[in-house]
Design an enzyme around this catalytic site. Structure first.
Site, short mmCIF file in Angstrom:
data_model
loop_
_atom_site.label_atom_id
_atom_site.label_comp_id
_atom_site.label_asym_id
_atom_site.label_seq_id
_atom_site.Cartn_x
_atom_site.Cartn_y
_atom_site.Cartn_z
N ASP A 1 40.75 62.13 -76.79
CA ASP A 1 40.40 62.89 -78.00
C ASP A 1 40.89 64.32 -77.87
OD1 ASP A 1 37.06 61.57 -78.73
OD2 ASP A 1 39.09 60.85 -79.16
N GLU B 1 36.84 67.64 -83.75
CA GLU B 1 36.52 68.09 -82.40
C GLU B 1 36.17 69.56 -82.32
OE1 GLU B 1 37.27 64.18 -81.24
OE2 GLU B 1 35.97 65.81 -80.60
N ASP C 1 40.26 58.76 -84.16
CA ASP C 1 39.09 58.07 -84.69
C ASP C 1 38.90 56.74 -83.95
OD1 ASP C 1 37.07 57.51 -86.83
OD2 ASP C 1 38.44 55.84 -87.17
N GLU D 1 37.32 61.78 -92.51
CA GLU D 1 37.31 60.31 -92.43
C GLU D 1 37.26 59.73 -93.84
OE1 GLU D 1 33.91 59.94 -89.73
OE2 GLU D 1 35.23 59.22 -88.15
P1 P6P Z 1 29.09 52.32 -85.25
C1 P6P Z 1 33.95 55.81 -84.63
O1 P6P Z 1 33.06 56.45 -83.72
C2 P6P Z 1 33.39 55.98 -86.03
O2 P6P Z 1 33.29 57.34 -86.34
C3 P6P Z 1 34.25 55.24 -87.02
O3 P6P Z 1 35.58 55.22 -86.68
C4 P6P Z 1 33.63 53.84 -87.02
O4 P6P Z 1 33.81 53.16 -88.25
C5 P6P Z 1 32.16 54.13 -86.79
O5 P6P Z 1 32.09 55.38 -86.10
C6 P6P Z 1 31.50 53.06 -85.94
O6 P6P Z 1 30.13 53.39 -85.88
O7 P6P Z 1 27.74 52.95 -85.50
O8 P6P Z 1 29.26 51.02 -86.01
O9 P6P Z 1 29.45 52.19 -83.79
#
Ligand code: P6P
Length: 348
Positions: free
Chosen positions: A69, A93, A118, A274
């Site tokens: 990252d 970040e 991501d 996002e």
């Molecule tokens: P969970 C990755 O950390 C993220 O920000 C997204 O890319 C992804 O869709 C989501 O979080 C996953 O979250 O709670 O399902 O692990």
């Protein structure tokens, strides 16, 4: 065999779509393409070098930060700083936005928002991750430093947005508001080459994408819609990397949902870097993107760089189905009168 069209060639050719374009946006998109190649080089050999593992730091939104990252973040910032076309950056970040002080950049027209990597929790298990970016025209006085207002813009104000997915191949998908095109990196020549022209999302798809583990924590209308998808024998696919789940949804059709939960009452995913860029891309490809309260994602007025939202994004007919479930099953927010909750909606 079709003639190879590189990303650079395509961007320069499409600049003609913008009569008043003076080349800054073209330059910015090309710089992001360069940054993507640099990040790709490290992501592809992450297992070989000591950039795996957790950097034991937390980012602005409290997520544990993987070393990759940080690497991706640094490379993107370096490329954008040197581009001269960007006067400010907001990254997942970094707690605050970054002013780019060089004289040329300070008068630059654009700011860039991005999530450098991501889905980074997937890096150590070799599951696809991605970079998500959005480009806005600055609103503040071009003679001064960029300001917070330059970043807190609705997604509908995006000048361009896109993502890079580092998977079985490395694909860059972007839009400047005139359709969506995808470019696959050809490592033998080090160029992103046009591979998916004028992408359109299918009206419906056979996939739904949600973290089923939170099912019992979703509001009833979301649970009813998820049950409906299951009753239709749709296939559940959830990678845990939004850029990967939305990429599959864009190409195969389907729906991606990250509803609000008790842990994330306003949703988990960040609006600026996002939800907005990916919603911009999906809408440009003919899809839809709403919050679980049925607000269009691109119309949200962000008030914080790291503000979160619930999101449902994908094939238009499937988002419409979800909308019908919310309208049919959502509980009216209790109308409070004189401090006392009533049994439902505000009286007419
Ligand atoms: P969970 C990755 O950390 C993220 O920000 C997204 O890319 C992804 O869709 C989501 O979080 C996953 O979250 O709670 O399902 O692990």
């Amino acid at each position: 065999m079709n003639r190879i069209v590189t990303l650079d060639e395509f961007i320069i050719h499409r600049q003609k779509d913008f009569p008043y374009a003076s080349g800054e946006l073209t330059g910015l998109l090309r710089d992001i393409g360069v940054a993507a190649k640099i990040v790709n080089r490290e992501v592809n050999k992450a297992g070989l070098v000591s950039i795996l593992g957790v950097a034991n730091t937390e980012n602005a939104t409290g997520d544990t930060v993987q070393k990759l990252d940080l690497y991706a973040n640094d490379k993107l910032i370096d490329c954008l700083k040197n581009s001269g076309e960007c006067c400010g950056i907001a990254s997942e970040e970094n707690e605050d936005f970054i002013k780019i002080p060089s004289v040329e950049s300070k008068s630059a027209k654009y700011v860039v928002v991005f999530d450098p990597l991501d889905g980074s929790s997937n890096i150590d298990v070799n599951v696809s991750v991605g970079t998500i970016f959005g480009i806005y025209r600055r609103k503040s006085d071009a003679n001064g430093d960029c300001k917070l207002e330059d970043f807190l813009q609705k997604g509908s104000e995006l000048v361009a947005a896109g993502y890079v997915i580092y998977g079985t191949s490395t694909i860059l998908v972007y839009s400047t508001g005139r359709g969506v095109n995808g470019f696959t990196l050809d490592p033998s020549i080090g160029e992103f080459c046009l591979s998916h022209k004028d992408i359109k999302i299918p009206e419906r798809g056979n996939y739904y994408s949600v973290n089923q583990g939170y099912y019992l924590k979703f509001d009833v209308e979301m649970r009813r819609y998820i049950d409906y998808c299951s009753d239709l024998n749709l296939r559940l696919r959830y990678i845990g990397s939004m850029v990967s789940d939305v990429h599959r949804t864009l190409f195969k059709g389907g729906i991606f949902l990250y509803p609000n939960t008790r842990k994330f009452p306003h949703g988990k995913l960040r609006i600026l870097y996002e939800c907005n860029p990916l919603s911009f891309i999906v809408e440009q490809a003919g899809g839809k993107a709403l919050t679980c309260d049925l607000e269009r994602i691109l119309e949200i007025e962000p008030v914080d760089l790291h503000q979160r939202s619930s999101i449902v994004v994908g094939s238009p007919a499937m988002v419409d189905d979800m909308k019908n479930f919310v309208e049919k099953y959502s509980m009216p927010t209790p109308y409070v009168e004189n401090g006392a909750a009533t049994n439902g909606a505000k009286p007419a």
